[in-house]
Each structure stands twice: as C-alpha cells, then as structure tokens.
Scaffold this active site. Structure first.
Site, PDB file in Angstrom:
ATOM      1  N   SER A  60       0.814  -1.224   0.000  1.00 45.37           N
ATOM      2  CA  SER A  60       0.000   0.000   0.000  1.00 45.37           C
ATOM      3  C   SER A  60       0.845   1.270   0.000  1.00 45.37           C
ATOM      4  O   SER A  60       0.362   2.328  -0.416  1.00 45.37           O
ATOM      5  CB  SER A  60      -0.943   0.005   1.206  1.00 45.37           C
ATOM      6  OG  SER A  60      -0.219  -0.195   2.408  1.00 45.37           O
TER       7      SER A  60
ATOM      8  N   ASP B 176      -4.020   6.059  11.310  1.00 46.82           N
ATOM      9  CA  ASP B 176      -3.059   5.608  10.305  1.00 46.82           C
ATOM     10  C   ASP B 176      -1.789   6.437  10.460  1.00 46.82           C
ATOM     11  O   ASP B 176      -1.745   7.613  10.067  1.00 46.82           O
ATOM     12  CB  ASP B 176      -3.638   5.774   8.895  1.00 46.82           C
ATOM     13  CG  ASP B 176      -2.681   5.290   7.810  1.00 46.82           C
ATOM     14  OD1 ASP B 176      -1.553   4.884   8.150  1.00 46.82           O
ATOM     15  OD2 ASP B 176      -3.057   5.322   6.623  1.00 46.82           O
TER      16      ASP B 176
ATOM     17  N   HIS C  20       0.856   5.340   6.408  1.00 46.87           N
ATOM     18  CA  HIS C  20       0.746   5.963   5.088  1.00 46.87           C
ATOM     19  C   HIS C  20       0.870   7.482   5.217  1.00 46.87           C
ATOM     20  O   HIS C  20       0.961   8.027   6.322  1.00 46.87           O
ATOM     21  CB  HIS C  20      -0.577   5.574   4.436  1.00 46.87           C
ATOM     22  CG  HIS C  20      -0.736   4.089   4.302  1.00 46.87           C
ATOM     23  ND1 HIS C  20      -1.405   3.322   5.241  1.00 46.87           N
ATOM     24  CD2 HIS C  20      -0.297   3.224   3.345  1.00 46.87           C
ATOM     25  CE1 HIS C  20      -1.374   2.050   4.869  1.00 46.87           C
ATOM     26  NE2 HIS C  20      -0.706   1.963   3.725  1.00 46.87           N
TER      27      HIS C  20
END
Length: 463
Positions: free
Chosen positions: A181, A440, A443
């Site tokens: 990702s 998160d 990312h």
C-alpha cells in the site's frame, strides 16, 4: 606577482636592445653606400643598367632588414602562452573531455526539512486518484502546516517536481509501481502531481478494492500502472475475517514470483518497487517445498524466526529474476531499456495505541538529531541499498538499478500521516478524549511528504 615579474623582465630586455638596434641600423646604411659605389664603378650609366642595379640594391636592403628583424626577435623574450581553456584542450585532444571526472550523483538521503511557503501542486479535491484514507484535506484535518516543508539535501539541490519534465520523459513509455500500500501511496502521489499538467484516464482495474490499476495520459501516450504485490514474490494472503478455516498468516513462497506483475515486466520502461511492512505481519515462509521461516506464529509448530532474513532473500531473488528475464527476453522486450528503482523502507510513527486518539500527534518535522533510525528501519534500508548495489553490478546493458533512499527523510516526518483523518470527520461528535478511533501512522497524507519521494524519483530517472 607573476604579472609584475613578466613586466619587469620585458622592460629590462627592451633596454638592452637599444644599442644593438642602433648597430643594425648603421650596418644597413653602410651596406647601401657600398652597393651604390659598386654600381658607379662597375656598371655603365644606362637606364636599363640602372634599373637592374636598383633592383639588386632593393633586394640587399630587404635582406638586411629581414636580418635585423630576426636578430631583434631572438633577443626578445618569448610571448607568454594564452590562458588555458578546456575547450581548446578538447579540440587538441578529443579524449580530454572524457578524462574529466563526472560529479558524483546527488545523495538525496542526507539533508533536512526546511519551511517552504509554496503551495503543493494539487489538493484534496483537484485530484481524483487519491485513496480515501490518505485524503487528509477532504477528511477535515484542521492543521495545514505539514504541507509547507521541503527537503533540502546538504550537498546538492532537489528541484521542485516538474510534471512537464516527467511527462516528456514518459512519452510513449510505461511506468509501473509494484508493491504494497505504500507503493500505491507513492503511485497515487505521482498521478496527482502529473494531473496538475495533464489529466489521467483510468483504463484498467483489477483485484480486491481495485488494488491494481492502469492510467493513461492521452496527450503524451504515457502509461502509469499500479500492481498489488506486497512481497514481490508469490503469496497466499491471510484472511481479513476470522472464522473456521480462516488463514491467520500470510503464506509466502520465496522460490516463486508474483506473475501478476512479473509477467508484465517486459512491457515496462521503468518500475518502482516498494515493500517492507507486510514482512512485519505474521507469516510462514516456504522455499523448495519446506518451511524455512515463521514470524509471529506462536500457535504453529514452527520455530519462530525474525523477518530480516526472508526480506533480504525476497529482495535479492526478485532483482536477480528481473536481470534474468531482461537477458532472456525476446524481440522488442529484450531491446527495451529499463530503469528499476527500489524505494527504501518508510518508517511508521505510532506513539500510542493504533486505535486511540493521539497515536501520531506531531505537527511539525523532527529536527536533525532529534530522532534517529531504529534497528528495524536501519536494517530494512540497508538490505535494499545493498541489494540494489549488487544488482547494478550484475546487470548488463539496458538495465539500470537505483535505490530511492527515503528512509531518513521519511523518519523525520511524524506530522505527515493521516492519523485519525483516515476517516472523514473522525471527531464530528466532539473531542475524542478516551474514545477509540482508528489511526493511520504508516501511510502519508496527500499532498504531503510522499510527494518528495517522487521529486527524487524524477531526478533519478532523468540523471
């Protein structure tokens, strides 16, 4: 000092020449008189005879004058040589230009984050390719300071990203991002940067959640693809949902390659590989039909091992397979020149529980020396850099390997993650307090620090 010495030297010699110059002059006059006397004594006084004698006298005068000039030039010091010019040297010696060593490539990994008032090239609404979880602007992140920093290398310059420059290079070419990702995060950043110049068109999507996609920039006939492959090699991914028969570990096969992307390698002009975080997830690793490693598998009847060895094995085997397929390609696939860039490990910044408010609360970058790399980040980075170096030494012509060394610059950006804003308006019901909310801290917000990854990618490709 050298100039005054030359001036003094020339002045002294000029003073010494004066007596000799007078002697030469007197000798010239004497010779003219003797020649005239010779004419009077030995030749008749005819017009034609006089003409011949005059011509002879002129030749003798010219000879004396020439002797005078030669004598004077012998007494003068030689003229200093013209200043050295590399262009002149290159004309005299065609190999001279090649002998001048080229400047070393820029080390973009060594630098610092400095304030920059320029706005990013795109925002949360101007680009339609941002994954929902990284769209911090659209999800209501209130602070915007994380947008106004730029990475400044210590010994060279990192120019701002130029969509025009990359699109020109990408004309009639195909660039693929391969990995997990974070590879997708970097790919979407590049798509948004390029979209500020030319709109991409989605022409293909595949896999769960459209993990693999392909975009085309029609104006340039340029293609950018995203391939989902979290280990680069073959894997049977664990099940997302618990239940009877659910797989709780990834089963990774180190001796087989993920053909979802590897089969497309021949069509790529450039590939950006980025993996790492999935190796930290519980997994069972197979090689030649045997289990060779097991990470986070306490309930299984396997010896627990760390993930560094299998990560290194997967990277080295993948790059070796890229070389093998390039060398054994056929037709145009074999002729096509290729750049393979491997992005180094991008650290996470969790400071608390992943599902509690304040998991990554920083609002500005770390200063140099404020936070060093941890052991895991250092080892993962080192593995990629060494694997790329070894592959570069083994690769033949038409294949170039480079490491996008972003570990240090990413480590200094705890402020660049979505945090709770991976979801839209996470605190719409009031302040979180002790309330659980998913965060998160892996990312990157878009726009955000991940755009710098692509600034380095552009300079690496063009170099």
């Amino acid at each position: 000092m050298a100039t005054s010495f030359l001036q003094k030297y020339q002045l002294q010699n000029h003073q010494l020449l004066l007596p000799k110059k007078q002697c030469v002059t007197y000798a010239l006059y004497a010779l003219i008189a003797l020649a005239f006397l010779h004419y009077l004594l030995f030749y008749p006084a005819s017009a034609s005879g006089k003409s011949v004698v005059v011509a002879q006298v002129q030749e003798q005068v010219a000879a004396v004058a020439s002797a005078r000039v030669d004598a004077r030039e012998q007494l003068l010091p030689p003229a200093p040589p013209p200043p050295f010019n590399q262009g002149d040297e290159a004309l005299r010696n065609p190999q001279a230009k090649e002998e001048v060593p080229a400047p070393p490539p820029c080390d973009y990994s060594d630098g610092e984050w400095v304030p920059d008032a320029r706005p990013p090239l795109y925002n949360g609404t101007s680009c339609g390719t941002i994954k929902d979880g990284q769209n911090c602007m659209a999800h209501g992140r209130p602070d915007t300071g994380y947008l106004y920093w730029r990475w400044r290398p210590r010994r060279c310059e990192l120019p701002p990203f130029s969509p025009e420059a990359l699109l020109r290079w990408l004309r009639n070419k195909h660039l693929g991002f391969v990995g997990d990702s974070l590879a997708r995060n970097q790919a979407e950043s590049l798509l948004c940067l390029l979209a500020s110049r030319s709109a991409p068109e989605l022409v293909h999507r595949d896999g769960e959640g459209n993990a693999s996609r392909r975009f085309v920039f029609r104006e340039f006939n340029a293609t950018v693809s995203v391939f989902w492959s979290p280990f680069l090699v073959k894997v049977i991914e664990k099940s997302e949902h618990a239940g009877v028969g659910a797989r709780r570990h990834n089963n990774v096969f180190l001796d087989a390659f993920d053909e979802r992307w590897m089969s497309q390698l021949g069509d790529l002009d450039a590939a950006v590989l980025s993996v790492g975080h999935w190796f930290l997830i519980p997994g069972v690793y197979h090689d030649a039909g045997k289990v060779v490693a097991c990470h986070g598998c306490e309930e299984l009847n396997h010896t627990e091992t760390d993930f560094f060895g299998v990560f290194k094995d997967a990277i080295h085997r993948t790059l070796a397979e890229v070389i093998r397929r390039q060398q054994h390609g056929h037709g145009e696939k074999k002729k096509k020149e290729k750049v393979v860039a491997v992005t180094t490990f991008s650290p996470a910044h969790f400071e608390g529980d992943w599902d509690k408010a304040g998991a990554c609360p920083k609002k500005r970058p770390y200063r140099n020396g404020e936070k060093g790399l941890g052991y895991t980040e250092s080892e993962m980075r080192k593995t990629v850099v060494e694997a790329v170096r070894a592959a570069g030494e083994a690769a033949g012509s038409g294949l170039r390997f480079v490491a996008l060394d972003v570990t240090n610059l990413a480590n200094l950006r705890p402020d660049g993650h979505p945090g709770p804003y991976m979801s839209k308006d996470p605190f719409a019901g009031g302040e979180a307090g002790e309330r659980r909310v998913q965060n998160d801290c892996v990312h990157w917000c878009m726009p955000g620090p991940v755009d710098t990854f692509n600034e380095i990618l552009l300079q690496t490709i063009l170099r």
